[in-house]
Design an enzyme around this catalytic site. Structure first.
Site, short mmCIF file in Angstrom:
data_model
loop_
_atom_site.label_atom_id
_atom_site.label_comp_id
_atom_site.label_asym_id
_atom_site.label_seq_id
_atom_site.Cartn_x
_atom_site.Cartn_y
_atom_site.Cartn_z
N SER A 1 0.75 -1.11 0.04
CA SER A 1 -0.01 -0.02 0.03
C SER A 1 1.11 1.41 0.15
O SER A 1 2.00 1.09 -0.33
CB SER A 1 -0.97 0.00 1.21
N HIS A 2 0.28 2.35 0.40
CA HIS A 2 0.87 3.68 0.31
C HIS A 2 0.83 4.08 1.82
O HIS A 2 1.09 5.27 2.14
CB HIS A 2 0.18 4.76 -0.51
#
Ligand code: NAG
Ligand code: NAG
Ligand code: NAG
Ligand code: NAG
Ligand code: NAG
Ligand code: NAG
Ligand code: NAG
Ligand code: NAG
Length: 396
Positions: free
Chosen positions: A235-236
């Site tokens: 993810s970020h």
């Protein structure tokens, strides 16, 4: 549980027009299942989708204004990827120009059952790769809702964000598995796990997320949010923001705790981002705690970026009007992908205050010499000494 509900289902079909106190069991019709799903949501207290059944949703689901509903989803709800239909028909959400397949709102709603919400994202990932203005729907938007519990649900391959909580109160997600994966070369862009917007008292816990953008993002006016026990991969990160983007808007994010998070193979771990530059908005980020994170192969485990999308000159001339204060980064350990293990970059002119760092010594660099970076901030806490640029008073 199924065997007791099945007789009720047959009964329900006969009485759906006049009674609202029976369970209704839905089976695939062979065509668009949206009408029967909508009808059941209106007329039945309990809506059961049995294991092995896949409802094919070809048209949008407006399920606002419900009360006292239980969606017992054991099977699958799949959103048919007819891009021509959804373009222009998905519900529009003005914030950040979003669209959604499904609006779920009202009060006292439980969704559970161990089943799956399938965004059938592959066609969308491929179409978006050649048309970056394509609006891709969010699977489920909890909209104008109070007292909602979503638990034991899988969500797969959303075309874009998996969840948006928009104008919700007392919302809980528990034991949610999110998995987005592309089978082509085209990326699973913007497949956030959750976005929380204009909502208060939201909990997201005990969940496992594999996706391609923020694991959880706290957007304007997310208050009293608890994120705990998440495993996020690809993810970020867990992100506050981006905030202060839109001129004339005032964005508040207050009282957020993210605790017990494993973050692997990600761009960020714990992050706060706010816009600077001309023609942006303003706001305040206050009382945010990121605690007990373990990172693995994360580009930037600890981040404040208060010059988001703004170059250094513009940020010096137009510092962010989104103030950041009372922030706690506590007990974050593990390995980054490169040299940087933390980067706390504030706008000039005291726009960040009371930024606390404790228990960051367990962060190590995946390669190179480990770097704790910072600018325009005076750090507090036991780990402040790890940031040479920001503990030297000559920095002022
Ligand atoms: C959804 O349905 C409600 C109740 O029928 C209606 O008031 C509302 O306008 C609908 N929302 C959208 C976006 O169509
Ligand atoms: C790209 O998507 C937009 C928005 O859905 C649409 O209006 C436009 O026609 C699409 N462009 C092409 C070349 O398909
Ligand atoms: C979590 O949800 C899954 C279904 O997605 C279910 O199989 C599992 O039993 C649930 N775990 C717990 C602890 O309830
Ligand atoms: C927050 O939401 C939870 C879960 O719905 C509820 O039990 C609790 O009472 C709420 N807290 C407040 C202050 O409303
Ligand atoms: C956030 O809440 C404040 C205070 O209620 C309000 O002034 C502001 O317009 C809200 N911002 C957004 C983006 O909803
Ligand atoms: C933040 O939490 C404090 C303490 O519980 C509470 O007094 C305050 O109202 C909360 N702030 C918001 C914006 O909800
Ligand atoms: C900060 O937020 C947490 C919830 O994340 C809350 O428990 C605490 O009371 C808040 N502190 C203050 C001073 O508002
Ligand atoms: C630090 O976080 C790790 C990982 O969540 C946890 O196992 C450990 O108990 C925490 N340490 C303290 C002192 O809370």
């Amino acid at each position: 549980m199924r065997s007791t509900l099945l007789p009720l289902a047959a009964f329900c079909i006969a009485i759906t027009q006049r009674a609202a106190d029976a369970g209704c069991t839905l089976t695939a019709s062979g065509g668009d299942d949206a009408p029967q799903f909508l009808n059941a949501a209106q007329t039945c207290d309990t809506v059961v989708i049995p294991a092995g059944e896949t409802l094919d949703i070809q048209t949008r689901l407006n399920m606002t204004g419900l009360s006292n509903k239980n969606f017992n989803i054991q099977g699958t709800v799949r959103f048919n990827p007819d891009i021509d239909y959804w373009t222009g028909n998905a519900f529009f959400i003005p914030f950040q120009t979003q669209v959604t397949f499904w609006l779920l709102g009202g009060e006292n709603i439980v969704m559970n059952g161990g089943g799956t919400l399938d965004g059938a994202g592959q066609a969308w990932y491929d179409a978006f790769a050649s048309n970056s203005s394509l609006l891709r729907p969010i699977i489920m938007t909890v909209f104008q809702a109070e007292n909602v519990l979503v638990e034991n649900i899988r969500m797969i391959n959303s075309p874009e964000w998996h969840n948006l909580v928009n104008e919700g109160q007392n919302i809980v997600y528990s034991n949610i598995t999110i998995h987005a994966e592309s089978t082509s070369d085209n990326f699973i862009a913007n497949t956030d796990g959750w976005n929380v917007y204009r909502s208060d008292n939201v909990t997201i816990k005990d969940s496992n997320i594999v996706n391609g953008d923020d694991c959880v993002a706290f957007k304007p006016n997310a208050t009293n949010v608890l994120v705990s026990n998440l495993d996020c991969s690809g993810s970020h990160g867990i992100s506050v923001g981006s905030l202060g983007q839109f001129p004339g808007m005032f964005d508040i994010v207050r009282n957020v705790t993210a605790i017990n998070v494993r973050m692997s193979n990600a761009q960020n771990g714990a992050r706060i981002k706010a816009w600077a530059g001309p023609n942006v908005g303003s706001g305040i980020v206050q009382n945010i705690t990121f605690e007990n994170f373990i990172v693995d192969d994360v580009d930037n485990p600890v981040v404040i970026d208060q010059c988001y999308m703004t170059d250094a000159d513009a940020c010096a001339e137009f510092p962010s009007n989104t103030f950041i204060q009372d922030i706690f980064f506590k007990n974050i350990s593990g390995t980054s992908s490169g040299a940087t293990v933390a980067s706390l970059a504030c706008s000039p002119d005291g726009r960040c205050s009371d930024i606390n760092v404790d228990g960051l010594e367990g962060l190590s660099a995946g390669s190179g010499k480990r770097a704790f970076k910072c600018q325009n901030v005076e750090l507090q806490g036991e780990s402040a000494d790890l940031f040479p640029e920001c503990t030297d008073t000559s920095n002022d």
